[in-house]
Design a protein around this motif. Structure first.
Motif, PDB file in Angstrom:
ATOM      1  N   SER A   1      59.061  33.176  31.291  1.00  0.00           N
ATOM      2  CA  SER A   1      58.368  34.457  31.160  1.00  0.00           C
ATOM      3  C   SER A   1      57.222  34.491  32.159  1.00  0.00           C
ATOM      4  CB  SER A   1      57.833  34.629  29.735  1.00  0.00           C
ATOM      5  OG  SER A   1      57.071  35.809  29.618  1.00  0.00           O
TER       6      SER A   1
ATOM      7  N   ILE B   1      56.692  38.725  26.893  1.00  0.00           N
ATOM      8  CA  ILE B   1      57.561  37.816  26.138  1.00  0.00           C
ATOM      9  C   ILE B   1      58.719  38.586  25.510  1.00  0.00           C
ATOM     10  CG2 ILE B   1      57.658  36.363  24.076  1.00  0.00           C
ATOM     11  CD1 ILE B   1      54.908  35.327  24.791  1.00  0.00           C
TER      12      ILE B   1
ATOM     13  N   PRO C   1      58.428  28.569  28.020  1.00  0.00           N
ATOM     14  CA  PRO C   1      57.897  29.905  28.342  1.00  0.00           C
ATOM     15  C   PRO C   1      57.621  30.158  29.807  1.00  0.00           C
ATOM     16  CG  PRO C   1      56.867  29.094  26.357  1.00  0.00           C
ATOM     17  CD  PRO C   1      57.692  27.967  26.885  1.00  0.00           C
TER      18      PRO C   1
ATOM     19  N   LEU D   1      52.170  34.952  29.118  1.00  0.00           N
ATOM     20  CA  LEU D   1      52.256  34.785  27.664  1.00  0.00           C
ATOM     21  C   LEU D   1      51.798  36.037  26.935  1.00  0.00           C
ATOM     22  CD1 LEU D   1      51.017  31.093  27.292  1.00  0.00           C
ATOM     23  CD2 LEU D   1      53.355  31.962  27.322  1.00  0.00           C
TER      24      LEU D   1
END
Length: 510
Positions: free
Chosen positions: A93, A101, A90, A96
């Motif tokens: 990105s 996302i 992740p 979060l």
């Protein structure tokens, strides 16, 4: 170990990003993901939960879950190792947050594919995953190079064609030098009559006159009616030039012959000076001071022939020219009227916060000077735009009233200049139908406001439009001025000059 699917799921059970790795139906995968929130108990410390057929291996990450769906025969240790590797994915990105996302869903899915292939974990690291996702295609790069090469070739062809057109115009101008073409030939080519403030009713020969007490409302005129002119005295245009408005129609051959005969008889004739096609766009002299700043506003106006404003658009620029690179370590302090209708936009390399707070134009990097030797209009530091529907903002209003009466068409024109600007080099061009004789100008008067009337044979009233206007001024709508030059390395500021002008780019009555 076989991973059936990987997913980033919100705590409410919504699958934000999901990837299927084995041949299963979509409904089956959606059912497994939907059942996951119901299987998680509160207060449990486990990172997996099993059902009759599958195992859920998950890891809480702030407000979401990173989830692997595997078969029950898979090795739990390998599952956890895969989960730890995916937990670092992740980073593709920005955060979060659910919205972020979803925005980067494709990047995350591509990263999942690099970690897991056909349900089995690949022997890769996070750095390798990042490298694989960022790799570019050699074919794509080659395609872009070929495309850019074609664009450059097209630009070269355009430049050559433009140079050829310019040369042909220069040669054509040389052929026409020494006298005007006949009125009939000009009319057949769609000639446009130009208005001027130098028409004398009893003589009809123009003299260089101005509009607004020397402000330069330049409108020349020549008519073909000399029958009433007495001989043996100077032209009326010599002793008392008229501050009115006329038309530039061009001299016919018969008019030239008549003027020559008057000169042979000892008559004093004042020849007019033909104005440039667009006096508001004359070339500026090259800069001589170390620093030159140019404030220019281009005016685009469309007026309706029946009255009213169709378009009003002002686009302004503040440009900088520096002769010596050593003088580039400066900042420019400006002054401007606080008009909320004017929208400003700075160059990408300008410190926007400094401009917003202190009205100072400076580079983002103080150690980086402004470039010197800028050709053309210089380096654009600031742009602005103003649009309005208020007809009172128009510097010059034109009303044209053509009407047919019997075998004649009477064209009455009224003009009025606003007091906000001192207009210079004003040229008003009126299209004319094909004529054998010059129009008969019946009346002309006025200075800042006035009117004129001329008569031509019967013609459709639409042929007198669009009327084009050109002028310039030494003040602008924004009142933009350079207040000071601030040196960044101490010492005295370099000498600077500023040029301020308002010009017409397109000004028409349609």
């Amino acid at each position: 170990m076989v991973v059936l699917a990987a997913s980033i799921t919100s705590k409410s059970g919504k699958a934000l990003v999901s990837r299927q790795f084995v041949d299963m139906s979509r409904i089956r995968i959606e059912g497994l993901l939907a059942a996951f929130p119901k299987l998680i108990g509160s207060g449990k410390q486990h990172t997996y939960v099993e059902t009759e057929n599958v195992r859920y291996v998950y890891q809480p990450m702030e407000g979401i879950y990173l989830l692997l769906v595997t078969n029950k025969q898979s090795n739990i240790l390998e599952d956890l190792d895969t989960l730890r590797l995916l937990s670092k994915v992740p980073e593709f990105s920005a955060s979060l947050d659910e919205e972020i996302i979803c925005k980067h869903a494709f990047e995350l899915i591509f990263a999942f594919d690099e970690v897991i292939s056909l349900g089995h974990k690949e022997n890769v690291t996070v750095a390798q995953v990042r490298q694989y996702c960022e790799m570019e295609s050699h074919e794509e790069r080659l395609h872009k190079l070929v495309l850019q090469s074609k664009i450059n070739d097209t630009k070269d062809v355009m430049k050559r064609k433009a140079n050829e057109i310019d040369k042909s115009k220069i040669e054509r101008g040389k052929l026409e030098k020494g006298g005007y073409s006949s009125l009939q030939s000009m009319s057949s080519m769609g000639s446009i009559g130009r208005m001027d403030a130098s028409l004398s009713n009893d003589m009809g020969i123009s003299s260089g006159n101005t509009f607004g007490g020397g402000s330069g409302f330049g409108i020349t005129s020549e008519v073909d009616n000399f029958s009433s002119k007495p001989k043996g005295r100077p032209s009326a245009a010599v002793g008392a030039p008229t501050k009115g408005m006329g038309m530039k129609l061009g001299k016919s051959q018969r008019t030239n012959q008549f003027l020559e005969s008057l000169k042979a008889e000892g008559e004093m004739i004042v020849e007019d000076v033909r104005p440039s096609a667009n006096p508001s766009k004359a070339a500026a002299a090259p800069p001589t001071d170390p620093v030159t700043l140019t404030v220019e506003e281009k005016l685009n106006v469309t007026l309706k022939r029946d009255g009213g404003l169709s378009n009003f658009d002002v686009q302004g620029t503040l440009s900088l020219q520096i002769l010596n690179q050593d003088d580039g370590f400066i900042q420019v302090q400006i002054e401007s009227v606080g008009n909320p209708e004017i929208k400003f936009k700075t160059h990408p390399n300008i410190n926007k916060e400094l401009f917003s707070n202190e009205n100072i134009l400076g580079s983002k990097d103080p150690n980086r000077p402004f470039p010197a030797g800028q050709s053309g209009d210089g380096l654009g530091l600031l742009k602005w735009r103003m649009q309005s529907k208020d007809e009172s903002a128009v510097p010059l209003t034109i009303n044209c009233w053509p009407s047919v009466s019997g075998n004649e068409t009477y064209v009455s024109i009224e003009y009025e200049a606003s007091s906000m600007f001192d207009l210079q080099n004003v040229v008003i061009s009126v299209p004319l139908p094909a004529l054998r004789e010059a129009p008969n100008v019946r009346q002309i008067d006025g200075e800042w406001s006035g009117s004129m009337e001329f008569v031509v044979p019967p013609a459709d009233t639409s042929v007198f439009f669009p009327i084009s206007v050109g002028f310039s001024a030494t003040s602008t709508f924004s009142n933009m001025k350079v207040a000071n030059i601030v040196p960044l390395k101490g010492g005295a500021a370099p000498k600077f000059s500023q040029r301020i002008q308002l010009v017409t780019e397109s000004y028409q009555v349609v």
